[in-house]
Design a protein around this motif. Structure first.
Motif, PDB file in Angstrom:
ATOM      1  N   PRO A  86       0.798  -1.239   0.000  1.00  0.00           N
ATOM      2  CA  PRO A  86       0.000   0.000   0.000  1.00  0.00           C
ATOM      3  C   PRO A  86       0.827   1.284   0.000  1.00  0.00           C
ATOM      4  N   ALA A  87       2.065   1.226   0.490  1.00  0.00           N
ATOM      5  CA  ALA A  87       2.904   2.424   0.496  1.00  0.00           C
ATOM      6  C   ALA A  87       3.315   2.843  -0.912  1.00  0.00           C
ATOM      7  N   GLU A  88       3.058   1.974  -1.891  1.00  0.00           N
ATOM      8  CA  GLU A  88       3.372   2.345  -3.273  1.00  0.00           C
ATOM      9  C   GLU A  88       2.517   3.520  -3.741  1.00  0.00           C
ATOM     10  N   MET A  89       1.358   3.708  -3.107  1.00  0.00           N
ATOM     11  CA  MET A  89       0.472   4.798  -3.522  1.00  0.00           C
ATOM     12  C   MET A  89       1.190   6.145  -3.464  1.00  0.00           C
ATOM     13  N   ASN A  90       1.834   6.438  -2.343  1.00  0.00           N
ATOM     14  CA  ASN A  90       2.515   7.725  -2.211  1.00  0.00           C
ATOM     15  C   ASN A  90       3.671   7.858  -3.188  1.00  0.00           C
ATOM     16  N   ARG A  91       4.405   6.775  -3.406  1.00  0.00           N
ATOM     17  CA  ARG A  91       5.541   6.834  -4.322  1.00  0.00           C
ATOM     18  C   ARG A  91       5.072   7.059  -5.755  1.00  0.00           C
ATOM     19  N   GLU A 100      -4.323   7.663 -11.528  1.00  0.00           N
ATOM     20  CA  GLU A 100      -3.380   6.863 -12.318  1.00  0.00           C
ATOM     21  C   GLU A 100      -2.612   5.892 -11.417  1.00  0.00           C
ATOM     22  N   ALA A 101      -2.222   6.364 -10.233  1.00  0.00           N
ATOM     23  CA  ALA A 101      -1.498   5.504  -9.287  1.00  0.00           C
ATOM     24  C   ALA A 101      -2.360   4.322  -8.878  1.00  0.00           C
ATOM     25  N   ALA A 102      -3.630   4.595  -8.559  1.00  0.00           N
ATOM     26  CA  ALA A 102      -4.542   3.521  -8.165  1.00  0.00           C
ATOM     27  C   ALA A 102      -4.718   2.525  -9.306  1.00  0.00           C
ATOM     28  N   ALA A 103      -4.798   3.030 -10.536  1.00  0.00           N
ATOM     29  CA  ALA A 103      -4.980   2.147 -11.685  1.00  0.00           C
ATOM     30  C   ALA A 103      -3.763   1.242 -11.879  1.00  0.00           C
ATOM     31  N   VAL A 104      -2.567   1.781 -11.678  1.00  0.00           N
ATOM     32  CA  VAL A 104      -1.348   0.968 -11.796  1.00  0.00           C
ATOM     33  C   VAL A 104      -1.335  -0.122 -10.738  1.00  0.00           C
ATOM     34  N   MET A 105      -1.697   0.240  -9.503  1.00  0.00           N
ATOM     35  CA  MET A 105      -1.702  -0.742  -8.417  1.00  0.00           C
ATOM     36  C   MET A 105      -2.759  -1.823  -8.657  1.00  0.00           C
ATOM     37  N   MET A 106      -3.930  -1.421  -9.132  1.00  0.00           N
ATOM     38  CA  MET A 106      -4.970  -2.408  -9.438  1.00  0.00           C
ATOM     39  C   MET A 106      -4.524  -3.356 -10.549  1.00  0.00           C
ATOM     40  N   ALA A 107      -3.851  -2.806 -11.546  1.00  0.00           N
ATOM     41  CA  ALA A 107      -3.356  -3.652 -12.635  1.00  0.00           C
ATOM     42  C   ALA A 107      -2.285  -4.615 -12.118  1.00  0.00           C
ATOM     43  N   LYS A 125      -1.782  -9.877  -1.723  1.00  0.00           N
ATOM     44  CA  LYS A 125      -1.385  -8.919  -0.689  1.00  0.00           C
ATOM     45  C   LYS A 125      -1.840  -7.528  -1.121  1.00  0.00           C
ATOM     46  N   SER A 126      -2.495  -6.806  -0.200  1.00  0.00           N
ATOM     47  CA  SER A 126      -2.927  -5.447  -0.496  1.00  0.00           C
ATOM     48  C   SER A 126      -3.058  -4.703   0.833  1.00  0.00           C
ATOM     49  N   GLY A 127      -3.835  -3.622   0.841  1.00  0.00           N
ATOM     50  CA  GLY A 127      -4.041  -2.893   2.092  1.00  0.00           C
ATOM     51  C   GLY A 127      -4.177  -1.410   1.858  1.00  0.00           C
ATOM     52  N   ARG A 128      -3.811  -0.668   2.895  1.00  0.00           N
ATOM     53  CA  ARG A 128      -3.828   0.790   2.824  1.00  0.00           C
ATOM     54  C   ARG A 128      -2.757   1.306   3.781  1.00  0.00           C
ATOM     55  N   PRO A 129      -2.336   2.565   3.643  1.00  0.00           N
ATOM     56  CA  PRO A 129      -1.246   3.061   4.487  1.00  0.00           C
ATOM     57  C   PRO A 129      -1.549   2.898   5.987  1.00  0.00           C
ATOM     58  N   HIS A 130      -0.534   2.488   6.743  1.00  0.00           N
ATOM     59  CA  HIS A 130      -0.705   2.322   8.188  1.00  0.00           C
ATOM     60  C   HIS A 130      -0.393   3.615   8.927  1.00  0.00           C
ATOM     61  N   TYR A 131      -0.088   4.665   8.169  1.00  0.00           N
ATOM     62  CA  TYR A 131       0.232   5.981   8.731  1.00  0.00           C
ATOM     63  C   TYR A 131      -0.801   6.985   8.208  1.00  0.00           C
ATOM     64  N   GLU A 132      -0.838   8.155   8.824  1.00  0.00           N
ATOM     65  CA  GLU A 132      -1.846   9.157   8.445  1.00  0.00           C
ATOM     66  C   GLU A 132      -1.547   9.720   7.061  1.00  0.00           C
ATOM     67  N   VAL A 133      -2.583   9.774   6.240  1.00  0.00           N
ATOM     68  CA  VAL A 133      -2.459  10.316   4.888  1.00  0.00           C
ATOM     69  C   VAL A 133      -3.649  11.233   4.622  1.00  0.00           C
ATOM     70  N   SER A 139      -8.793   7.466   0.267  1.00  0.00           N
ATOM     71  CA  SER A 139      -9.878   7.042  -0.609  1.00  0.00           C
ATOM     72  C   SER A 139      -9.349   6.216  -1.778  1.00  0.00           C
ATOM     73  N   ALA A 140      -8.274   6.689  -2.398  1.00  0.00           N
ATOM     74  CA  ALA A 140      -7.681   5.946  -3.512  1.00  0.00           C
ATOM     75  C   ALA A 140      -7.144   4.598  -3.039  1.00  0.00           C
ATOM     76  N   SER A 141      -6.558   4.579  -1.834  1.00  0.00           N
ATOM     77  CA  SER A 141      -6.014   3.338  -1.281  1.00  0.00           C
ATOM     78  C   SER A 141      -7.128   2.342  -0.982  1.00  0.00           C
ATOM     79  N   ASN A 142      -8.248   2.840  -0.461  1.00  0.00           N
ATOM     80  CA  ASN A 142      -9.380   1.955  -0.192  1.00  0.00           C
ATOM     81  C   ASN A 142      -9.958   1.374  -1.481  1.00  0.00           C
ATOM     82  N   ALA A 143      -9.911   2.135  -2.557  1.00  0.00           N
ATOM     83  CA  ALA A 143     -10.376   1.615  -3.844  1.00  0.00           C
ATOM     84  C   ALA A 143      -9.496   0.452  -4.298  1.00  0.00           C
ATOM     85  N   VAL A 144      -8.183   0.583  -4.083  1.00  0.00           N
ATOM     86  CA  VAL A 144      -7.261  -0.503  -4.432  1.00  0.00           C
ATOM     87  C   VAL A 144      -7.522  -1.712  -3.543  1.00  0.00           C
TER      88      VAL A 144
END
Length: 276
Positions: A86-91, A100-107, A125-133, A139-144
């Motif tokens: 899930p930390a890939e979202m920020n990167r 676009e980031a969410a679409a790449v992760m979903m793919a 394996k998936s998830g969402r950030p364990h830190y405050e964002v 929202s984008a992370s939850n979609a993934v």
């Protein structure tokens, strides 16, 4: 060492022959009495990969499967778990839009699911950030995350979640909407109050009490196998050693250990765990 009377399973571990101890860490696990591991893919940046498409995750997954084969040569049973950290979202969002980031992760998850379909991996394996964002990142992370749950339902496999500490109660509703049984949604690095399937760090102080209550859960080391962080989160010997200690001190029974290391992971992941 005397062979274990039952299988000993680490539900979440990384083995990295490039950045860490690699096969020597796997051998430590086996020498300590471990028999089965769920080998989880590391983030793309661990391989020097900066994804721009789902296909870019292929090398991450192929590298994980190569490591799995190496570890199997030590005598361990290995179940690969592939996905997108899930930390890939920020990167990714640093060089593209959130959508676009969410679409790449979903793919990337779509690709991981194909490995499951082919029988080369057992879970996602998936998830969402364990830190405050910011809310939009969450929202984008939850979609993934929801997409991963849908894939788990479609392919009949478990999904390991890397997420914030705590119950993650909202994921229950997400899982129901996605159509995946809640017992197949594994909360990695879990806390006892989660309604998801908990995977507890082996040293978690509540393991004996929860075992006595008959609670279903698994144990993990979350060993990162990175030379820059030796022993983090806990070492590869930890799951077998803590299990043995709990048994020797009478904190859990053999029936409890069987439920933790055999029955629960077998049911959760749809595999047949037995002594090799």
């Amino acid at each position: 060492m005397k062979p274990p009377a039952i299988p000993i399973t680490d539900d979440h571990i990384h083995i990295d022959p490039v950045n860490g101890r690699g096969i020597e860490a796997a051998k430590d696990f086996r020498r300590s009495g471990g028999t089965h591991i769920f080998l989880v893919s590391k983030p793309s940046w661990s391989f020097g990969i900066e994804p721009s498409s789902g296909e870019d995750y292929r090398e991450v997954f192929e590298a994980t499967l190569r490591v799995a084969e190496m570890v199997r040569e030590t005598g361990l049973v290995v179940y690969p778990v592939l996905g997108v950290h899930p930390a890939e979202m920020n990167r990714l969002a640093a060089r593209m839009t959130l959508d676009e980031a969410a679409a790449v992760m979903m793919a990337g998850l779509d690709l991981a699911a194909r490995y499951v379909e082919e029988g080369r991996a057992v879970a996602l394996k998936s998830g969402r950030p364990h830190y405050e964002v910011p809310p939009e990142v969450l929202s984008a992370s939850n979609a993934v995350l929801f997409h991963a749950l849908e894939l788990g339902a479609e392919h009949g496999c478990a999904v390991q979640l890397h997420a914030e500490s705590g119950p993650c109660i909202d994921v229950v509703e997400m899982a129901a909407e996605a159509g995946i049984p809640i017992e197949r949604v594994v909360k990695h690095f879990a806390t006892p109050e989660t309604p998801l399937m908990p995977s507890f760090i082996a040293r978690h102080e509540d393991i004996p009490a929860l075992a006595r209550e008959g609670r279903r859960f698994t144990m993990e080391s979350d060993y990162m196998d990175e030379n820059s962080r030796p022993g983090a989160v806990i070492g590869p010997k930890s799951v077998p050693r803590f299990t043995r200690r709990y048994l020797e001190e009478g904190l859990i029974t053999e029936e409890d250990a069987w439920r933790i290391h055999v029955e629960t992971p077998s049911r959760t992941y749809g595999v047949d765990i037995a002594l090799p």
